[in-house]
Design an enzyme around this catalytic site. Structure first.
Site, short mmCIF file in Angstrom:
data_model
loop_
_atom_site.label_atom_id
_atom_site.label_comp_id
_atom_site.label_asym_id
_atom_site.label_seq_id
_atom_site.Cartn_x
_atom_site.Cartn_y
_atom_site.Cartn_z
N CYS A 1 35.30 44.26 27.53
CA CYS A 1 35.19 45.15 26.64
C CYS A 1 34.36 44.63 25.75
O CYS A 1 34.59 43.71 24.73
CB CYS A 1 36.74 45.48 26.25
N HIS B 1 42.46 42.42 33.32
CA HIS B 1 41.24 41.36 33.12
C HIS B 1 41.71 40.12 33.70
O HIS B 1 42.90 39.50 33.40
CB HIS B 1 40.76 41.33 31.77
N ARG C 1 31.23 52.03 35.66
CA ARG C 1 31.59 52.10 34.59
C ARG C 1 32.01 50.89 33.63
O ARG C 1 31.10 50.06 33.16
CB ARG C 1 32.78 53.21 34.14
#
Length: 307
Positions: free
Chosen positions: A240, A209, A15
């Protein structure tokens, strides 16, 4: 210093990793990667998202992916949703674990969804009702929990406010997500200690991240604070699409390698995970930010010297 004997890793590559790639993998490729991750020992996998296909085109085929993967007992297959329609699609595809996400940053939430965090959370009331009626377990993710590209450092009080709202809907598994790669170890330790103390009934997960090279250092800080669940992404892909510059989740193979070198068990076969990472790089057509895919394991160096 006391380290955890083991940690649990949620693989978010299918995802969070693939949604940012220009090359869109086929259903067959996604299914293959997910099945191989399970064979490599993954017990939690985020297989995709049920959001509007125009918003995130690479996730438009999650329904088909969910139907075609080989379900293995003891493995948690989860998806990201944003509304009841997403939960309906999850149920139809046989997925019984869904994640709702809301930003701790007001500016980020307004930029992304045109709604405040409070408005987003209120919209989840219908999701909670639907999930309870259809045997779907909900978890939550608090994005920009540490830093926002518009506001800078996000105050812990904003995070706690979002946590409190999630609890009102009965959600007891939450992730603090460093969406923009702005967190640092001191901040992570402080936030983790505080939320654990204030919300002892919640199962905590951390999502980092590596945008500024502090991802694994933040994991260490989280472990020192007593958190043993972490998201990671094959080959270190991701980011993102709604947060400027937020590239690169921590690589699953980097996290596993670090833990194994420290004597911390993950339940994963590192060589098998590395093989998945190499396949991912071939599929997307470029190298990634994974350190271990580039440099190899520490044991590889020792082996070469012996040979």
């Amino acid at each position: 210093m006391k380290w955890p004997a083991s940690i649990r890793i949620c693989e978010v590559g299918p995802r969070d990793g693939l949604q940012n790639e220009k090359v869109m993998l086929t259903v067959e490729q996604k299914v293959e990667l997910i099945d191989r991750l399970v064979q490599a020992g993954a017990k939690m996998i985020e297989i995709g998202s049920f959001v509007h296909p125009k918003s995130v085109p690479p996730m438009a085929d999650t329904d088909e992916v969910a139907k075609r993967i080989k379900r293995v007992e003891g493995v948690e297959y989860r998806v990201l949703v944003m509304n009841v329609r997403g939960l309906e699609r999850a149920e139809a595809a046989g997925v019984h674990k869904a994640k709702l996400t809301v930003s701790a940053s007001r500016a980020h939430s307004l930029s992304n969804l045109k709604r405040t965090p409070e408005e987003v959370i209120r919209s989840f009331a219908g999701c909670a009702d639907y999930a309870a009626q259809h045997n779907i377990e909900l978890s939550g993710a608090i994005s920009t929990a540490f830093g926002c590209p518009f506001e800078g450092r996000v105050a812990l009080e904003q995070v706690i406010s979002v946590v409190s709202h999630f609890r009102e809907f009965g959600v007891t598994e939450l992730s603090l997500s460093d969406t923009t790669g702005m967190a640092n170890p001191e901040q992570v330790y402080g936030y983790a200690i505080r939320v654990k103390e204030q919300f002892p009934d919640i199962t905590w997960n951390l999502h980092f991240h590596n945008t500024r090279g502090m991802g694994l250092a933040n994991v260490v800080a989280g472990m020192q604070a007593g958190i043993d669940r972490y998201d990671a992404c094959f080959a270190g892909l991701g980011g993102c699409p709604f947060a400027p510059g937020a590239s690169g989740n921590i690589a699953t193979e980097d996290l596993i390698h670090m833990c194994h070198e420290m004597g911390i068990q993950t339940g994963c076969d590192l060589d098998a995970v590395l093989a998945v990472g190499r396949s991912v790089q071939q599929y997307i057509g470029h190298d990634s930010a994974s350190f271990i895919l580039k440099a190899g394991k520490c044991s590889d160096i020792v082996k070469r010297k012996k040979d």
